[in-house]
Design an enzyme around this catalytic site. Structure first.
Site, short mmCIF file in Angstrom:
data_model
loop_
_atom_site.label_atom_id
_atom_site.label_comp_id
_atom_site.label_asym_id
_atom_site.label_seq_id
_atom_site.Cartn_x
_atom_site.Cartn_y
_atom_site.Cartn_z
N SER A 195 0.76 -9.96 -0.40
CA SER A 195 0.55 -8.51 -0.40
C SER A 195 0.76 -7.82 0.93
CB SER A 195 -0.85 -8.19 -0.92
OG SER A 195 -1.85 -8.80 -0.12
N LYS A 242 0.80 -1.22 0.00
CA LYS A 242 0.00 0.00 0.00
C LYS A 242 0.83 1.28 0.00
CE LYS A 242 -4.42 -1.30 0.15
NZ LYS A 242 -5.45 -0.79 -0.78
#
Length: 340
Positions: A322, A66
């Site tokens: 992720s 992110k």
């Protein structure tokens, strides 16, 4: 339309990104984002009967991919709008990315986060200097709260996924995968991406379409939140059931983003879904065999490979891990027996 910064997006946030935007994001992130490794495990290869390359975004700044999108978006905010700061909403990983990027750039940040978000994500977001505003995810609208705060403060909203600057920044992860795979002599048959709102999937698909066009990109989601998979099958955006539950806290979006779905419908081969139990098994496998800490939402793509959701035997597949932000107690319970 009003003229406030909260309600009038910059041109680069309103138009869908292109590969050129991904390349520009890579230049902005150079020296700031970690070029995370693309790892290979003989034990994993043997288990699935194919070659699997793991993109360890668990080792990225803030512990997830992110940061890439957050920094790329925030650094493009006009100077005149910067003193009012930024506002976002997130269950934790985007929150940390925005908080860290805002701190680097010297902007105040307010983050609307669910009160039941993992404690480690709440603590880390505050540690970067951001103001955390808790809300009840089952009774309140995080978007409405963020809009109200942005309107009152004149701040810029940094949305988690449906934003061209965010998507382009996340696409740098896919760009690195393509470059690293080529350097390792690997021709990727498929790339599996953990999917919530679809920003990471869309960005990676943009990168792959340009740099590795023979690679089929798949979005992977929790079974109760497989809105992207079903939307791709039906050709239009569909929502998840009200009251749906999953322990993959990073992927609990109600429906695909408008911009992300438009890109994914054009570029993505399909969607895959895995159960929470399969995700827990993947987390335990990552700990015991790969020696990597992966959070639930960050493990869904690995779970899809381990659960044979896609035929990988005799093929070369990239899997995106992720994120690795998981509460210690929750993590300990999961890896102890591999169940959610």
């Amino acid at each position: 339309m009003t003229s406030s910064p909260a309600s009038m997006p910059d041109d680069f946030t309103a138009a869908p990104p292109t590969f050129a935007d991904v390349a520009a994001a890579a230049a902005r992130l150079h020296g700031l984002a970690v070029r995370t490794p693309l790892l290979e495990s003989p034990a994993l290869n043997e288990r699935v009967g194919g070659r699997v390359l793991l993109k360890a975004e668990t080792l990225q700044r803030t512990g997830s991919f992110k940061f890439r999108g957050a920094y790329n978006r925030i650094v493009q905010i006009p100077d005149a709008a910067r003193p009012a700061g930024v506002v976002t909403y997130s269950s934790g990983n985007h929150a940390q990315g925005v908080a860290a990027a805002a701190a680097i750039l010297g902007l105040p940040a307010a983050i609307v986060m669910p009160a039941d978000a993992p404690a480690i994500k709440l603590a880390n977001t505050r540690a970067y200097g951001a103001e955390v505003i808790p809300y009840d995810r089952n009774a309140e609208s995080r978007e409405a709260l963020a809009e109200e705060i942005a309107e009152r403060r004149g701040a810029t909203i940094v949305r988690p996924y449906d934003d061209a600057g965010i998507i382009a920044g996340q696409g740098t992860c896919g760009l690195e995968i393509a470059e690293q795979a080529a350097a390792q002599g690997a021709k990727l048959d498929a790339l599996l991406v953990c999917c919530g709102g679809g920003g990471l999937t869309a960005g990676c698909a943009l990168a792959m379409a340009e740099r590795s066009p023979g690679t089929a990109v798949y979005a992977v989601e929790p079974a109760a939140f497989d809105d992207t998979r079903r939307s791709l099958e039906q050709g239009e955006r569909v929502s998840n059931a009200v009251g749906a539950r999953s322990f993959c806290d990073a992927l609990l979006t109600p429906e695909p983003g408008a911009m992300t779905f438009a890109l994914n419908r054009r570029l993505v081969a399909g969607g895959l879904a895995v159960s929470d139990a399969e995700v827990a098994e993947a987390m335990a496998f990552a700990f015991r065999t790969l020696k990597l800490v992966v959070e639930p939402g960050g493990a869904v793509a690995l779970a899809a490979v381990l659960a044979n959701r896609l035929e990988v035997r005799g093929k070369t597949t990239a899997v995106l891990l992720s994120g690795g932000n998981v509460d210690p107690q929750t993590y300990a319970e999961i890896i102890a027996d591999g169940t959610a």
